[in-house]
Design an enzyme around this catalytic site. Structure first.
Site, PDB file in Angstrom:
ATOM      1  CD  GLU A  73      44.768  23.237  51.273  1.00 18.21           C
ATOM      2  OE1 GLU A  73      45.401  22.972  51.032  1.00 18.21           O
ATOM      3  OE2 GLU A  73      44.176  23.099  50.895  1.00 18.21           O
ATOM      4  CG  ASP A 133      49.298  30.227  31.560  1.00 19.70           C
ATOM      5  OD1 ASP A 133      50.392  31.352  31.296  1.00 19.70           O
ATOM      6  OD2 ASP A 133      49.784  28.923  32.592  1.00 19.70           O
TER       7      ASP A 133
HETATM    8  O1  F6P Z   1      50.377  31.017  36.334  1.00 24.01           O
HETATM    9  C1  F6P Z   1      50.311  30.300  35.490  1.00 24.01           C
HETATM   10  C2  F6P Z   1      51.584  29.965  35.341  1.00 24.01           C
HETATM   11  O2  F6P Z   1      53.070  31.272  34.495  1.00 24.01           O
HETATM   12  C3  F6P Z   1      52.384  28.947  33.943  1.00 24.01           C
HETATM   13  O3  F6P Z   1      52.892  29.612  32.736  1.00 24.01           O
HETATM   14  C4  F6P Z   1      53.822  28.890  34.909  1.00 24.01           C
HETATM   15  O4  F6P Z   1      54.115  28.179  34.698  1.00 24.01           O
HETATM   16  C5  F6P Z   1      53.432  28.370  36.355  1.00 24.01           C
HETATM   17  O5  F6P Z   1      52.593  29.256  36.601  1.00 24.01           O
HETATM   18  C6  F6P Z   1      54.747  28.603  37.152  1.00 24.01           C
HETATM   19  O6  F6P Z   1      54.160  29.136  38.379  1.00 24.01           O
HETATM   20  P1  F6P Z   1      54.707  28.357  39.984  1.00 24.01           P
HETATM   21  O7  F6P Z   1      55.543  28.349  39.770  1.00 24.01           O
HETATM   22  O8  F6P Z   1      53.985  29.628  41.040  1.00 24.01           O
HETATM   23  O9  F6P Z   1      53.585  27.008  40.059  1.00 24.01           O
END
Ligand code: F6P
Length: 336
Positions: A73, A133
């Site tokens: 959100e 990240d």
């Molecule tokens: O938390 C960051 C991360 O792990 C990125 O490296 C990854 O691309 C993304 O989250 C994906 O997360 P979601 O599918 O929950 O949006």
């Protein structure tokens, strides 16, 4: 004093340890009350909260995910649930009604940006950086990164034995859309031969030559570590695209592995547990000192903080000057 705490954006190992660090310090040391806000900023729109006691904070140190739940959100964006409502104003009203003197926001880049906007409107807010990240501006490391790197390194170690047995090239894709920190750290720790990250452009012919040179030197297998965000044909995942191109360039049988959400799940490493504990405790100290509108940082081995407005909208990316890149290049690792 009553503080609220929320976790927003993607989950990550160490969030619960941070909640514990914030709340136990607040209750034990400063005699504050702590209210957990469920599902990120969404919980502030609907007043979905719980008052923490010491017993509700047990068993959190090594627990993965977030016990508060999370959501993506973004109250300053006019979409999603309640899109016809002035969400920032509703959140400010609800925070006031809940008696919250300050809100701790545990989150990544998007969350810190939202926190900066609320801080600019006069809300008492403190940010704690969270992401596997490691791309949040202003902090050397965010918790979750060390855990993700250990999981990815373990996976690369395991790929070595099967790559060597079958004399194959193994391509492994790790997380990192814009920043290649996980690929760089796990690739170097796992002894990758080629490491591809979004920050450094690559030439597929050069990668092919690197792998064929290894073959000439009696090393018939290679490990290629790629970040998910590298340039591809725009259709395939990074690992699939690179595996196909490498096989075409070298004629060596090539397989791909996408590590995915395993990197984000489960227990944090001891490093991340201690970083979370320290960051959480220092966040509470900032509140006790009335230092609002700041995000906790790690500089060297010191916990510090910086204004949220300086963090917002920036990304911490890998550069050519990064010591692991410099050392890797000197040792003959191909970065593209
Ligand atoms: O938390 C960051 C991360 O792990 C990125 O490296 C990854 O691309 C993304 O989250 C994906 O997360 P979601 O599918 O929950 O949006």
């Amino acid at each position: 004093m009553r503080i609220g705490i929320l976790t927003a954006g993607g989950d990550c190992p160490g969030i619960n340890a941070t909640i514990r660090g914030v709340c136990k310090t607040a209750i034990n040391h400063y005699g504050m009350e702590v209210m957990g806000i469920h599902s990120g900023f969404q919980g502030l729109l609907t007043k979905d909260v719980e008052l923490f006691t010491e017993s509700s904070l047990s068993g959190l140190l090594n627990l993965g995910g977030t016990m508060l739940g999370t959501s993506r959100e973004k109250p300053f964006k006019k979409n999603g649930v309640m899109s016809d409502v002035d969400k920032p104003a509703l959140i400010e009203k609800n925070a006031k009604e809940l008696g919250l003197d300050c809100i701790v926001c545990i989150g990544g880049n998007g969350t810190q940006k939202t926190a900066a906007k609320f801080a600019a409107r006069g809300m008492n807010i403190v940010g704690v950086p969270k992401t596997i990240d490691n791309d949040i501006w202003g902090t050397d490391f965010s918790f979750g990164f060390d855990t993700a790197v250990s999981i990815a390194t373990d996976a690369i170690d395991r790929l070595h034995s099967t790559a060597s047995s079958h004399k194959r090239v193994m391509v492994i894709e790790v997380m990192g859309h814009k920043a290649g920190w996980i690929a760089l750290y796990s690739g170097m720790a796992g002894g990758g031969d080629v490491i591809l990250i979004p920050e450094i452009p690559y030439d597929i012919h050069n990668i092919g030559r690197t792998i064929l040179n290894r073959l000439k030197k009696g090393k018939p297998y290679s490990i290629v570590v790629v970040a998910e965000g590298i340039q591809t044909d725009g259709k395939k995942r990074a690992a699939e695209y690179i595996a196909q191109e490498v096989e075409y360039e070298t004629g060596i049988e090539t397989r791909e592995t996408v590590l995915g959400y395993i990197q984000r799940g489960g227990s944090p490493t001891p490093f991340d547990r201690n970083l979370s504990t320290r960051m959480g405790g220092h966040a509470t100290e900032l509140i006790a000192n009335g230092q609002f509108g700041r995000m906790i940082t790690l500089k060297g081995n010191e916990i510090d903080s910086m204004p949220l407005e300086e963090v917002a909208g920036k990304l911490k990316l890998v550069t050519e000057e990064c010591d692991l890149v410099v050392q890797g290049r000197r040792m003959g690792i191909c970065f593209g």
